[in-house]
Design an enzyme around this catalytic site. Sequence first.
Site, PDB file in Angstrom:
ATOM      1  N   GLY A 299      -8.346  -4.446  -8.493  1.00 23.40           N
ATOM      2  CA  GLY A 299      -7.200  -5.283  -9.166  1.00 23.40           C
ATOM      3  C   GLY A 299      -8.610  -6.660  -9.804  1.00 23.40           C
ATOM      4  O   GLY A 299      -9.448  -5.757  -9.179  1.00 23.40           O
TER       5      GLY A 299
ATOM      6  N   GLN B  41     -13.082 -13.144 -12.455  1.00 22.93           N
ATOM      7  CA  GLN B  41     -14.091 -13.098 -12.085  1.00 22.93           C
ATOM      8  C   GLN B  41     -15.301 -12.697 -12.460  1.00 22.93           C
ATOM      9  O   GLN B  41     -15.984 -12.434 -11.964  1.00 22.93           O
ATOM     10  CB  GLN B  41     -13.394 -11.687 -11.010  1.00 22.93           C
ATOM     11  CG  GLN B  41     -12.291 -12.803  -9.592  1.00 22.93           C
ATOM     12  CD  GLN B  41     -11.754 -11.496  -9.430  1.00 22.93           C
ATOM     13  OE1 GLN B  41     -10.709 -10.572  -9.663  1.00 22.93           O
ATOM     14  NE2 GLN B  41     -12.470 -10.755  -8.041  1.00 22.93           N
TER      15      GLN B  41
ATOM     16  N   CYS C 216     -10.662  -8.820  -2.277  1.00 20.00           N
ATOM     17  CA  CYS C 216     -11.191  -9.468  -2.776  1.00 20.00           C
ATOM     18  C   CYS C 216     -13.260  -8.643  -3.224  1.00 20.00           C
ATOM     19  O   CYS C 216     -13.289  -9.572  -3.119  1.00 20.00           O
ATOM     20  CB  CYS C 216     -10.841 -10.717  -2.647  1.00 20.00           C
ATOM     21  SG  CYS C 216     -11.016 -11.272  -4.502  1.00 20.00           S
ATOM     22  N   LEU C 217     -12.683  -8.463  -5.349  1.00 17.74           N
ATOM     23  CA  LEU C 217     -14.138  -8.241  -5.617  1.00 17.74           C
ATOM     24  C   LEU C 217     -15.182  -9.389  -5.092  1.00 17.74           C
ATOM     25  O   LEU C 217     -16.276  -9.311  -5.280  1.00 17.74           O
ATOM     26  CB  LEU C 217     -14.228  -7.770  -6.600  1.00 17.74           C
ATOM     27  CG  LEU C 217     -13.316  -5.901  -6.506  1.00 17.74           C
ATOM     28  CD1 LEU C 217     -13.631  -5.752  -8.199  1.00 17.74           C
ATOM     29  CD2 LEU C 217     -14.343  -4.954  -5.161  1.00 17.74           C
TER      30      LEU C 217
ATOM     31  N   HIS D 246      -2.363 -11.960  -6.220  1.00 16.86           N
ATOM     32  CA  HIS D 246      -3.595 -12.245  -5.836  1.00 16.86           C
ATOM     33  C   HIS D 246      -3.986 -12.140  -7.459  1.00 16.86           C
ATOM     34  O   HIS D 246      -5.245 -13.622  -7.181  1.00 16.86           O
ATOM     35  CB  HIS D 246      -4.505 -11.232  -4.950  1.00 16.86           C
ATOM     36  CG  HIS D 246      -5.919 -11.330  -4.583  1.00 16.86           C
ATOM     37  ND1 HIS D 246      -5.497 -11.243  -3.747  1.00 16.86           N
ATOM     38  CD2 HIS D 246      -6.291 -10.626  -5.675  1.00 16.86           C
ATOM     39  CE1 HIS D 246      -7.226 -11.512  -3.325  1.00 16.86           C
ATOM     40  NE2 HIS D 246      -7.706 -11.365  -5.070  1.00 16.86           N
ATOM     41  N   GLU D 247      -4.188 -11.268  -8.045  1.00  9.82           N
ATOM     42  CA  GLU D 247      -4.411 -11.716  -9.446  1.00  9.82           C
ATOM     43  C   GLU D 247      -4.556 -12.711 -10.150  1.00  9.82           C
ATOM     44  O   GLU D 247      -4.810 -13.198 -10.972  1.00  9.82           O
ATOM     45  CB  GLU D 247      -4.523 -10.273  -9.872  1.00  9.82           C
ATOM     46  CG  GLU D 247      -5.195  -9.269  -9.678  1.00  9.82           C
ATOM     47  CD  GLU D 247      -6.202  -8.859  -8.900  1.00  9.82           C
ATOM     48  OE1 GLU D 247      -7.293  -9.458  -9.628  1.00  9.82           O
ATOM     49  OE2 GLU D 247      -7.216  -8.612  -7.906  1.00  9.82           O
TER      50      GLU D 247
ATOM     51  N   HIS E   4      -5.882 -15.663  -9.007  1.00 12.58           N
ATOM     52  CA  HIS E   4      -7.263 -15.628  -9.765  1.00 12.58           C
ATOM     53  C   HIS E   4      -7.684 -16.340 -11.238  1.00 12.58           C
ATOM     54  O   HIS E   4      -8.307 -17.605 -11.724  1.00 12.58           O
ATOM     55  CB  HIS E   4      -7.834 -14.459 -10.070  1.00 12.58           C
ATOM     56  CG  HIS E   4      -8.422 -13.726  -9.115  1.00 12.58           C
ATOM     57  ND1 HIS E   4      -9.123 -14.581  -8.168  1.00 12.58           N
ATOM     58  CD2 HIS E   4      -8.695 -13.018  -8.337  1.00 12.58           C
ATOM     59  CE1 HIS E   4     -10.057 -14.210  -7.026  1.00 12.58           C
ATOM     60  NE2 HIS E   4      -9.385 -12.955  -7.473  1.00 12.58           N
TER      61      HIS E   4
HETATM   62 NI    NI Z   1      -9.509 -10.883  -6.267  1.00 12.04          NI
END
Ligand code: NI
Length: 172
Positions: free
Chosen positions: A48, A53, A93-94, A135-136, A139
């Site tokens: 995701g 991000q 998470c990235l 989660h996304e 963000h």
């Molecule tokens: Ni994330």
Amino acid sequence: MAILEILEYPDSRLRTKAKEILPEEFDAALQKQIDDMFETMYEAPGIGLAATQVDFHKRLFIIDISEDKSEPLVFINPEIVEKRDIETNEEGCLSFPGVYAKVERAKGVKVKALDRDGKPFEIDTDEFLAIVIQHENDHINGKVFVDYLSPLKQKRIRTMLEKQQKKKLRAG
Ligand code: NI
């Protein structure tokens, strides 16, 4: 397509609340942004990625939880309209390389959003996808998964990532 730079915690830009995408913004530039985000996410690799991000502050995130990149999903102006039951899952998470932590979220969600062409759709799921959607969606509201952890754990993660980033800078 292009690989975009992924912002890493504690970068303050991750705290930006993204703006709604207007009907006239469904143009070639937006399509390229989405394609670049998929390329960036697959290369990372991740399941995701939110626009926030990659320093693009519009209400957009992408998900693909398949093993073979076969289920790309685009969520624009998403709205979680229903949440049910509670479940704890380990998340990563990235924007937090190497960090994993248990987070409590709704087990199931119903979400309404627009696809990449601006067409409305709805997903109602109690599967793992529900966790990724939450989660996304956090963000694009400027929230990250460690916000759910104790202040002490957050501090530890912050110190660790800042050290990693310094090392990277020195190496580069
Ligand atoms: Ni994330």
